[in-house]
Design a protein around this motif. Structure first.
Motif, PDB file in Angstrom:
ATOM      1  N   ALA A  32       0.833  -1.211   0.000  1.00  0.00           N
ATOM      2  CA  ALA A  32       0.000   0.000   0.000  1.00  0.00           C
ATOM      3  C   ALA A  32       0.871   1.266   0.000  1.00  0.00           C
ATOM      4  O   ALA A  32       0.567   2.243  -0.703  1.00  0.00           O
ATOM      5  CB  ALA A  32      -0.934  -0.009   1.208  1.00  0.00           C
ATOM      6  N   VAL A  33       1.947   1.247   0.785  1.00  0.00           N
ATOM      7  CA  VAL A  33       2.854   2.412   0.799  1.00  0.00           C
ATOM      8  C   VAL A  33       3.509   2.565  -0.575  1.00  0.00           C
ATOM      9  O   VAL A  33       3.591   3.680  -1.122  1.00  0.00           O
ATOM     10  CB  VAL A  33       3.931   2.260   1.908  1.00  0.00           C
ATOM     11  CG1 VAL A  33       4.951   3.393   1.821  1.00  0.00           C
ATOM     12  CG2 VAL A  33       3.291   2.224   3.286  1.00  0.00           C
ATOM     13  N   ILE A  34       3.947   1.457  -1.145  1.00  0.00           N
ATOM     14  CA  ILE A  34       4.616   1.505  -2.457  1.00  0.00           C
ATOM     15  C   ILE A  34       3.637   2.001  -3.524  1.00  0.00           C
ATOM     16  O   ILE A  34       4.009   2.802  -4.395  1.00  0.00           O
ATOM     17  CB  ILE A  34       5.229   0.122  -2.790  1.00  0.00           C
ATOM     18  CG1 ILE A  34       6.434  -0.128  -1.873  1.00  0.00           C
ATOM     19  CG2 ILE A  34       5.621   0.029  -4.264  1.00  0.00           C
ATOM     20  CD1 ILE A  34       6.983  -1.557  -1.916  1.00  0.00           C
ATOM     21  N   ALA A  35       2.370   1.586  -3.461  1.00  0.00           N
ATOM     22  CA  ALA A  35       1.376   2.062  -4.440  1.00  0.00           C
ATOM     23  C   ALA A  35       1.158   3.571  -4.283  1.00  0.00           C
ATOM     24  O   ALA A  35       1.124   4.321  -5.266  1.00  0.00           O
ATOM     25  CB  ALA A  35       0.063   1.307  -4.263  1.00  0.00           C
ATOM     26  N   HIS A  36       1.029   4.022  -3.051  1.00  0.00           N
ATOM     27  CA  HIS A  36       0.848   5.460  -2.786  1.00  0.00           C
ATOM     28  C   HIS A  36       2.037   6.258  -3.311  1.00  0.00           C
ATOM     29  O   HIS A  36       1.895   7.254  -4.022  1.00  0.00           O
ATOM     30  CB  HIS A  36       0.679   5.666  -1.278  1.00  0.00           C
ATOM     31  CG  HIS A  36       0.687   7.104  -0.849  1.00  0.00           C
ATOM     32  ND1 HIS A  36       1.848   7.765  -0.495  1.00  0.00           N
ATOM     33  CD2 HIS A  36      -0.306   8.022  -0.734  1.00  0.00           C
ATOM     34  CE1 HIS A  36       1.559   9.013  -0.167  1.00  0.00           C
ATOM     35  NE2 HIS A  36       0.259   9.200  -0.291  1.00  0.00           N
ATOM     36  N   TYR A  41       5.673   9.394  -7.377  1.00  0.00           N
ATOM     37  CA  TYR A  41       6.921   9.415  -8.154  1.00  0.00           C
ATOM     38  C   TYR A  41       6.667   9.400  -9.657  1.00  0.00           C
ATOM     39  O   TYR A  41       7.465   9.951 -10.426  1.00  0.00           O
ATOM     40  CB  TYR A  41       7.811   8.226  -7.761  1.00  0.00           C
ATOM     41  CG  TYR A  41       8.644   8.458  -6.520  1.00  0.00           C
ATOM     42  CD1 TYR A  41       9.704   9.369  -6.532  1.00  0.00           C
ATOM     43  CD2 TYR A  41       8.393   7.773  -5.340  1.00  0.00           C
ATOM     44  CE1 TYR A  41      10.484   9.578  -5.404  1.00  0.00           C
ATOM     45  CE2 TYR A  41       9.171   7.973  -4.201  1.00  0.00           C
ATOM     46  CZ  TYR A  41      10.220   8.875  -4.243  1.00  0.00           C
ATOM     47  OH  TYR A  41      10.989   9.093  -3.122  1.00  0.00           O
ATOM     48  N   ARG A  42       5.568   8.758 -10.089  1.00  0.00           N
ATOM     49  CA  ARG A  42       5.298   8.703 -11.534  1.00  0.00           C
ATOM     50  C   ARG A  42       5.087  10.090 -12.140  1.00  0.00           C
ATOM     51  O   ARG A  42       5.255  10.288 -13.331  1.00  0.00           O
ATOM     52  CB  ARG A  42       4.053   7.832 -11.819  1.00  0.00           C
ATOM     53  CG  ARG A  42       4.318   6.341 -11.809  1.00  0.00           C
ATOM     54  CD  ARG A  42       3.164   5.579 -12.461  1.00  0.00           C
ATOM     55  NE  ARG A  42       1.875   5.845 -11.845  1.00  0.00           N
ATOM     56  CZ  ARG A  42       1.331   5.133 -10.853  1.00  0.00           C
ATOM     57  NH1 ARG A  42       1.991   4.093 -10.348  1.00  0.00           N
ATOM     58  NH2 ARG A  42       0.158   5.442 -10.368  1.00  0.00           N
ATOM     59  N   LEU A  66      12.415   3.282  -4.679  1.00  0.00           N
ATOM     60  CA  LEU A  66      11.358   4.152  -5.213  1.00  0.00           C
ATOM     61  C   LEU A  66      11.914   5.473  -5.748  1.00  0.00           C
ATOM     62  O   LEU A  66      11.426   6.008  -6.741  1.00  0.00           O
ATOM     63  CB  LEU A  66      10.333   4.455  -4.114  1.00  0.00           C
ATOM     64  CG  LEU A  66       9.352   3.341  -3.776  1.00  0.00           C
ATOM     65  CD1 LEU A  66       8.659   3.628  -2.444  1.00  0.00           C
ATOM     66  CD2 LEU A  66       8.319   3.176  -4.884  1.00  0.00           C
ATOM     67  N   ALA A  67      12.939   5.990  -5.060  1.00  0.00           N
ATOM     68  CA  ALA A  67      13.473   7.314  -5.430  1.00  0.00           C
ATOM     69  C   ALA A  67      14.335   7.267  -6.682  1.00  0.00           C
ATOM     70  O   ALA A  67      14.647   8.320  -7.262  1.00  0.00           O
ATOM     71  CB  ALA A  67      14.290   7.879  -4.262  1.00  0.00           C
ATOM     72  N   ALA A  68      14.712   6.066  -7.119  1.00  0.00           N
ATOM     73  CA  ALA A  68      15.773   5.950  -8.130  1.00  0.00           C
ATOM     74  C   ALA A  68      15.377   6.443  -9.525  1.00  0.00           C
ATOM     75  O   ALA A  68      16.245   6.862 -10.282  1.00  0.00           O
ATOM     76  CB  ALA A  68      16.256   4.505  -8.222  1.00  0.00           C
ATOM     77  N   ALA A  69      14.092   6.385  -9.874  1.00  0.00           N
ATOM     78  CA  ALA A  69      13.731   6.820 -11.232  1.00  0.00           C
ATOM     79  C   ALA A  69      13.861   8.336 -11.354  1.00  0.00           C
ATOM     80  O   ALA A  69      14.412   8.846 -12.326  1.00  0.00           O
ATOM     81  CB  ALA A  69      12.310   6.381 -11.578  1.00  0.00           C
ATOM     82  N   ALA A  70      13.375   9.061 -10.348  1.00  0.00           N
ATOM     83  CA  ALA A  70      13.341  10.521 -10.432  1.00  0.00           C
ATOM     84  C   ALA A  70      14.683  11.157 -10.092  1.00  0.00           C
ATOM     85  O   ALA A  70      14.986  12.255 -10.558  1.00  0.00           O
ATOM     86  CB  ALA A  70      12.271  11.069  -9.495  1.00  0.00           C
ATOM     87  N   SER A  71      15.504  10.457  -9.267  1.00  0.00           N
ATOM     88  CA  SER A  71      16.673  11.113  -8.653  1.00  0.00           C
ATOM     89  C   SER A  71      17.982  10.631  -9.246  1.00  0.00           C
ATOM     90  O   SER A  71      18.217   9.428  -9.350  1.00  0.00           O
ATOM     91  CB  SER A  71      16.701  10.814  -7.153  1.00  0.00           C
ATOM     92  OG  SER A  71      15.446  11.048  -6.584  1.00  0.00           O
ATOM     93  N   ARG A  72      18.864  11.583  -9.546  1.00  0.00           N
ATOM     94  CA  ARG A  72      20.187  11.203 -10.046  1.00  0.00           C
ATOM     95  C   ARG A  72      21.109  10.816  -8.890  1.00  0.00           C
ATOM     96  O   ARG A  72      22.079  10.099  -9.078  1.00  0.00           O
ATOM     97  CB  ARG A  72      20.794  12.359 -10.845  1.00  0.00           C
ATOM     98  CG  ARG A  72      19.943  12.717 -12.081  1.00  0.00           C
ATOM     99  CD  ARG A  72      20.667  13.649 -13.027  1.00  0.00           C
ATOM    100  NE  ARG A  72      20.924  14.967 -12.466  1.00  0.00           N
ATOM    101  CZ  ARG A  72      20.029  15.960 -12.430  1.00  0.00           C
ATOM    102  NH1 ARG A  72      18.807  15.779 -12.909  1.00  0.00           N
ATOM    103  NH2 ARG A  72      20.343  17.125 -11.900  1.00  0.00           N
ATOM    104  N   GLY A 173      10.365  21.978  -3.044  1.00  0.00           N
ATOM    105  CA  GLY A 173      10.874  20.602  -3.048  1.00  0.00           C
ATOM    106  C   GLY A 173       9.779  19.598  -2.702  1.00  0.00           C
ATOM    107  O   GLY A 173       8.813  19.920  -2.008  1.00  0.00           O
ATOM    108  N   TYR A 174       9.972  18.394  -3.197  1.00  0.00           N
ATOM    109  CA  TYR A 174       8.952  17.340  -3.045  1.00  0.00           C
ATOM    110  C   TYR A 174       9.136  16.590  -1.727  1.00  0.00           C
ATOM    111  O   TYR A 174      10.260  16.353  -1.287  1.00  0.00           O
ATOM    112  CB  TYR A 174       9.058  16.365  -4.217  1.00  0.00           C
ATOM    113  CG  TYR A 174       8.712  17.005  -5.529  1.00  0.00           C
ATOM    114  CD1 TYR A 174       7.395  17.110  -5.946  1.00  0.00           C
ATOM    115  CD2 TYR A 174       9.707  17.540  -6.339  1.00  0.00           C
ATOM    116  CE1 TYR A 174       7.071  17.726  -7.145  1.00  0.00           C
ATOM    117  CE2 TYR A 174       9.390  18.162  -7.541  1.00  0.00           C
ATOM    118  CZ  TYR A 174       8.072  18.244  -7.939  1.00  0.00           C
ATOM    119  OH  TYR A 174       7.752  18.868  -9.114  1.00  0.00           O
TER     120      TYR A 174
END
Ligand SMILES: C[S@@+](CC[C@H](N)C(=O)[O-])C[C@H]1O[C@@H](n2cnc3c(N)ncnc32)[C@H](O)[C@@H]1O
Length: 242
Positions: A32-36, A41-42, A66-72, A173-174
């Motif tokens: 549930a946390v990952i879905a939220h 993040y999408r 989870l952070a890896a797609a958006a963050s360098r 910032g997010y």
């Protein structure tokens, strides 16, 4: 006696027992946390953020994935020596196989994530530090899981941790976070005792509303597949710093 953050020896965090109780499989609350968080993040273009922080990372790897797609670059900031050693080992020697189903779920919900678990952890840098000493405005995104309400028994200190969390990102910032709901001081493993500050969606909203915009606070019910820590579920948050 109310336990404060400085009263606790975070180097004694029971890494093995904590992982065994919470993170050796994907529990319904993790899903549930990952879905939220994946929905949050999408909305961020891949690679669009220079620097993210996991605030009080502990030995939990899925927020780093989870952070890896958006963050360098993802900085996992953690006070406890055992947690730091565990995370460094996950990155340098390769992650435990038990994190594979977490990566699979995170990637299913956000296909912009790297195809492998190790690839998702490649942007992660482990920082052995006190989150209260992070310079203000350093990050583009801050993520926090079960820290402000699990770092103290004192409501004012909980609020101070939340203010530091918001303050460590630049304006705009997010922010993404999960809190245990109504969790009192609790036990991990056979003996160790850890502070808890009971909070709920109203308390979280009252602390964050003056500091944020686009604030969204929701909750999920307690997960019967986890040990009974005395909580009533989790509070989930997304927003942006003012
Ligand atoms: C309940 S655990 C949560 C761990 C992890 N974030 C998770 O999702 O499972 C609280 C964490 O906060 C860390 N912590 C407590 N006070 C801290 C501080 N002042 N600076 C950095 N980390 C801290 C602890 O060492 C511990 O890893």
């Amino acid at each position: 006696m109310t336990t404060h953050n400085d009263d606790v020896d975070w180097d004694r965090w029971p890494v093995v027992d904590y992982l065994a109780e919470n993170y050796r499989e994907v529990h319904p609350c993790d899903a549930a946390v990952i879905a939220h968080h994946s929905a949050f993040y999408r909305r961020l273009p891949p690679g669009s953020l220079g620097r993210s922080v996991e605030f009080g990372a502990g030995p939990n790897v899925y927020p780093l994935i989870l952070a890896a797609a958006a963050s360098r670059r993802v900085e996992a900031v953690e006070a406890g020596a055992g947690n730091v050693a565990y995370l460094e080992q996950q990155i340098l020697d390769g992650p435990d196989a038990s994190w594979l189903p977490f990566h699979e779920l995170c990637r299913r919900l956000n296909p912009a994530l790297p195809a492998t678990l190790a690839g998702s952890l490649a942007p992660v840098h482990v920082v052995h530090a006190d989150v209260r000493e992070l310079p203000p405005g350093r990050y583009d995104l801050a993520s926090m899981h079960f820290v402000a309400e699990g770092a103290t028994e004192d409501r004012a200190e909980f609020a101070a941790f939340c203010r530091t969390f918001v303050g460590c990102v630049a304006p705009g910032g997010y922010l993404v976070a999960a809190f245990m709901e109504n969790m009192p001081t609790y036990r991990i493993g056979p003996a160790s005792r850890w502070p808890g500050c009971p909070v709920d969606p109203d308390i979280v909203t009252s602390v964050f509303a003056p500091l944020t915009r686009e604030l969204a606070v929701t909750r999920i019910d307690a997960d019967p597949t986890l040990p009974d820590y005395g909580d009533s579920g989790m509070v989930l948050l997304a927003g942006r710093a003012r």
